[in-house]
Design a protein around this motif. Structure first.
Motif, PDB file in Angstrom:
ATOM      1  N   ILE A  77       0.823  -1.107   0.054  1.00 13.91           N
ATOM      2  CA  ILE A  77      -0.002  -0.151   0.092  1.00 13.91           C
ATOM      3  C   ILE A  77       0.872   1.300   0.007  1.00 13.91           C
ATOM      4  O   ILE A  77       0.333   2.372  -0.372  1.00 13.91           O
ATOM      5  N   LEU A  78       2.187   1.142   0.245  1.00 15.58           N
ATOM      6  CA  LEU A  78       3.115   2.193   0.427  1.00 15.58           C
ATOM      7  C   LEU A  78       4.085   2.262  -0.808  1.00 15.58           C
ATOM      8  O   LEU A  78       5.178   2.740  -0.984  1.00 15.58           O
ATOM      9  N   ASP A  79       3.705   1.404  -1.939  1.00 17.01           N
ATOM     10  CA  ASP A  79       4.441   1.328  -3.172  1.00 17.01           C
ATOM     11  C   ASP A  79       5.795   0.673  -3.057  1.00 17.01           C
ATOM     12  O   ASP A  79       6.796   1.082  -3.676  1.00 17.01           O
ATOM     13  N   GLY A  80       5.634  -0.217  -2.122  1.00 16.13           N
ATOM     14  CA  GLY A  80       7.004  -1.066  -1.724  1.00 16.13           C
ATOM     15  C   GLY A  80       8.088  -0.398  -0.742  1.00 16.13           C
ATOM     16  O   GLY A  80       9.178  -0.588  -0.578  1.00 16.13           O
ATOM     17  N   ALA A 109      -2.298   5.730   7.805  1.00 23.35           N
ATOM     18  CA  ALA A 109      -2.826   7.083   7.199  1.00 23.35           C
ATOM     19  C   ALA A 109      -3.301   6.741   5.999  1.00 23.35           C
ATOM     20  O   ALA A 109      -3.804   7.495   5.478  1.00 23.35           O
ATOM     21  N   LYS A 110      -2.987   5.451   5.453  1.00 26.37           N
ATOM     22  CA  LYS A 110      -3.747   5.156   4.214  1.00 26.37           C
ATOM     23  C   LYS A 110      -5.318   4.650   4.538  1.00 26.37           C
ATOM     24  O   LYS A 110      -5.940   4.368   3.642  1.00 26.37           O
ATOM     25  N   GLY A 111      -5.706   4.842   5.715  1.00 26.57           N
ATOM     26  CA  GLY A 111      -7.175   4.107   5.984  1.00 26.57           C
ATOM     27  C   GLY A 111      -7.174   2.790   6.313  1.00 26.57           C
ATOM     28  O   GLY A 111      -8.492   1.999   6.214  1.00 26.57           O
ATOM     29  N   VAL A 112      -6.063   1.977   6.561  1.00 21.20           N
ATOM     30  CA  VAL A 112      -6.295   0.437   6.474  1.00 21.20           C
ATOM     31  C   VAL A 112      -5.602   0.079   7.987  1.00 21.20           C
ATOM     32  O   VAL A 112      -4.706   0.717   8.234  1.00 21.20           O
ATOM     33  N   GLU A 113      -5.904  -1.214   8.151  1.00 21.15           N
ATOM     34  CA  GLU A 113      -5.317  -1.880   9.471  1.00 21.15           C
ATOM     35  C   GLU A 113      -4.169  -2.572   9.053  1.00 21.15           C
ATOM     36  O   GLU A 113      -3.109  -3.052   9.792  1.00 21.15           O
ATOM     37  N   SER A 114      -4.187  -3.141   7.779  1.00 20.71           N
ATOM     38  CA  SER A 114      -2.948  -3.928   7.273  1.00 20.71           C
ATOM     39  C   SER A 114      -2.770  -3.773   5.842  1.00 20.71           C
ATOM     40  O   SER A 114      -3.727  -3.453   4.928  1.00 20.71           O
ATOM     41  N   SER A 115      -1.679  -4.324   5.238  1.00 20.98           N
ATOM     42  CA  SER A 115      -1.275  -4.330   3.870  1.00 20.98           C
ATOM     43  C   SER A 115      -0.482  -5.517   3.627  1.00 20.98           C
ATOM     44  O   SER A 115       0.252  -6.048   4.567  1.00 20.98           O
ATOM     45  N   PRO A 116      -0.966  -6.134   2.371  1.00 24.22           N
ATOM     46  CA  PRO A 116       0.016  -7.212   1.740  1.00 24.22           C
ATOM     47  C   PRO A 116       1.635  -6.438   1.963  1.00 24.22           C
ATOM     48  O   PRO A 116       1.835  -5.337   1.725  1.00 24.22           O
ATOM     49  N   ALA A 117       2.436  -7.389   2.180  1.00 24.69           N
ATOM     50  CA  ALA A 117       3.835  -6.834   2.403  1.00 24.69           C
ATOM     51  C   ALA A 117       4.780  -8.214   2.324  1.00 24.69           C
ATOM     52  O   ALA A 117       4.410  -9.304   2.393  1.00 24.69           O
ATOM     53  N   HIS A 118       6.145  -7.884   2.255  1.00 19.64           N
ATOM     54  CA  HIS A 118       7.267  -8.887   1.939  1.00 19.64           C
ATOM     55  C   HIS A 118       8.493  -8.478   2.625  1.00 19.64           C
ATOM     56  O   HIS A 118       8.855  -7.236   2.554  1.00 19.64           O
ATOM     57  N   GLY A 136      16.471 -14.275  -0.348  1.00 20.35           N
ATOM     58  CA  GLY A 136      15.279 -15.040   0.202  1.00 20.35           C
ATOM     59  C   GLY A 136      14.288 -14.146   0.440  1.00 20.35           C
ATOM     60  O   GLY A 136      14.404 -12.931   0.739  1.00 20.35           O
ATOM     61  N   TRP A 137      13.159 -14.691   0.335  1.00 20.03           N
ATOM     62  CA  TRP A 137      11.857 -13.649   0.550  1.00 20.03           C
ATOM     63  C   TRP A 137      10.955 -14.312   1.627  1.00 20.03           C
ATOM     64  O   TRP A 137      10.836 -15.370   1.886  1.00 20.03           O
ATOM     65  N   MET A 138      10.206 -13.507   2.415  1.00 23.48           N
ATOM     66  CA  MET A 138       8.956 -14.014   3.246  1.00 23.48           C
ATOM     67  C   MET A 138       7.703 -12.955   2.945  1.00 23.48           C
ATOM     68  O   MET A 138       7.991 -11.753   2.933  1.00 23.48           O
ATOM     69  N   TYR A 139       6.764 -13.653   2.730  1.00 29.11           N
ATOM     70  CA  TYR A 139       5.510 -12.906   2.348  1.00 29.11           C
ATOM     71  C   TYR A 139       4.554 -12.920   3.362  1.00 29.11           C
ATOM     72  O   TYR A 139       4.262 -13.797   4.296  1.00 29.11           O
ATOM     73  N   GLY A 140       3.521 -11.994   3.608  1.00 30.00           N
ATOM     74  CA  GLY A 140       2.674 -11.702   4.440  1.00 30.00           C
ATOM     75  C   GLY A 140       2.092 -10.478   4.630  1.00 30.00           C
ATOM     76  O   GLY A 140       1.735  -9.792   3.430  1.00 30.00           O
ATOM     77  N   ASP A 155       9.488  -7.070  13.147  1.00 33.20           N
ATOM     78  CA  ASP A 155       8.960  -8.102  13.592  1.00 33.20           C
ATOM     79  C   ASP A 155       7.375  -8.155  14.348  1.00 33.20           C
ATOM     80  O   ASP A 155       6.591  -8.684  13.752  1.00 33.20           O
ATOM     81  N   PRO A 156       7.461  -7.207  15.192  1.00 33.98           N
ATOM     82  CA  PRO A 156       6.002  -7.129  15.936  1.00 33.98           C
ATOM     83  C   PRO A 156       4.768  -6.734  14.995  1.00 33.98           C
ATOM     84  O   PRO A 156       3.659  -6.962  15.554  1.00 33.98           O
ATOM     85  N   MET A 157       5.183  -6.296  13.943  1.00 35.90           N
ATOM     86  CA  MET A 157       4.004  -5.792  13.005  1.00 35.90           C
ATOM     87  C   MET A 157       3.779  -6.495  11.709  1.00 35.90           C
ATOM     88  O   MET A 157       3.058  -6.164  10.774  1.00 35.90           O
TER      89      MET A 157
END
Length: 196
Positions: A77-80, A109-118, A136-140, A155-157
Motif C-alpha cells: 500500500i506504500l508502493d514498496g 494514514a492510508k485508512g487501513v489496518e494492514s497491507s500485503p507486504a514482504h 530470500g523472501w518472506m510474504y505476509g 517483527d512485531p508488525m
C-alpha cells in the motif's frame, strides 16, 4: 571456516550465528574498528555487495570470507516502501522502534489496518577470488499495530502468510523456518560448502 559479518547489528549477528552453527561467525567489529559504509545502491543485492567489499578491503586479510546482508520490508500500500530504506525509515538516528512506529503510522494514514507486504534478504559473500549473492523472501501482511515483543526490527508488525501471529509473537523455531534471512542463508551455505 571463519565467516566475518559485515554488520554489528546484534539482532542480525545472533540470527546468522544461529543459522550458521557449522562456521565460526564473527562480526567485523571484533576484528577492526567499526567504520561507516555508505550504502548508496538501488537494490538490496548491490548494498550487500558494497558492505561485503568494504569490510573485506578494510580487513586486509586475503583468507577472509566476508558475509553481508541487506534486508528490509516492502509494503504494497506504500508502493514498496520502505524497501532498501528500512533501516533508516524513521530518520537518520532512528532505532528499530522509531522505524516501526513510522511504518505503522504510514499504513494507518492510508485508512487501513494492514497491507500485503514482504521481506527481502540479500546476502553477499566476498573473498579473495569470488563475489556471490543470493536472495530470500518472506510474504505476509504488515499491520498498523504492533503485537508481541520478540524478534527485532519490524517483527512485531508482520504476520507471515499462513499464520495469525506476528513474528514478534511466534516461537523462534517457527520464525527460523520462515525467515527471509534463513532462506537466503541456506543458499549461501551451499556456496560456502563449495569452498571447503
Amino acid at each position: 571456516m571463519k565467516l566475518v559479518l559485515a554488520t554489528s547489528n546484534k539482532g542480525k549477528v545472533k540470527e546468522i550465528q544461529a543459522l550458521c552453527k557449522d562456521y565460526e561467525v564473527i562480526p567485523y567489529s571484533e576484528l577492526i574498528d567499526e567504520f561507516e559504509i555508505v550504502e548508496d545502491a538501488n537494490t538490496f543485492k548491490d548494498n550487500a555487495l558494497i558492505k561485503a567489499r568494504a569490510v573485506y578491503e578494510a580487513l586486509g586479510d586475503k583468507n577472509a570470507i566476508v558475509m553481508a546482508d541487506d534486508s528490509g520490508i516492502s509494503v504494497d500500500i506504500l508502493d514498496g516502501a520502505p524497501g532498501i530504506y528500512s533501516a533508516r525509515y524513521g530518520g537518520e538516528n532512528a532505532n528499530d522502534k522509531d522505524n516501526m512506529n513510522k511504518l505503522m503510522g504510514d499504513i494507518k494514514a492510508k485508512g487501513v489496518e494492514s497491507s500485503p507486504a514482504h521481506y527481502t534478504a540479500a546476502i553477499a559473500l566476498v573473498s579473495n577470488n569470488f563475489e556471490k549473492s543470493v536472495h530470500g523472501w518472506m510474504y505476509g501482511r504488515a499491520l498498523s499495530k504492533a503485537r508481541g515483543d520478540g524478534g527485532f526490527g519490524y517483527d512485531p508488525m508482520f504476520i507471515p502468510d499462513g499464520y495469525d501471529k506476528t513474528l514478534g509473537e511466534l516461537d523462534d523455531a517457527i520464525k527460523k523456518e520462515l525467515s527471509h534471512r534463513s532462506k537466503a542463508l541456506s543458499l549461501a551455505r551451499i556456496i560456502l560448502k563449495t569452498l571447503q
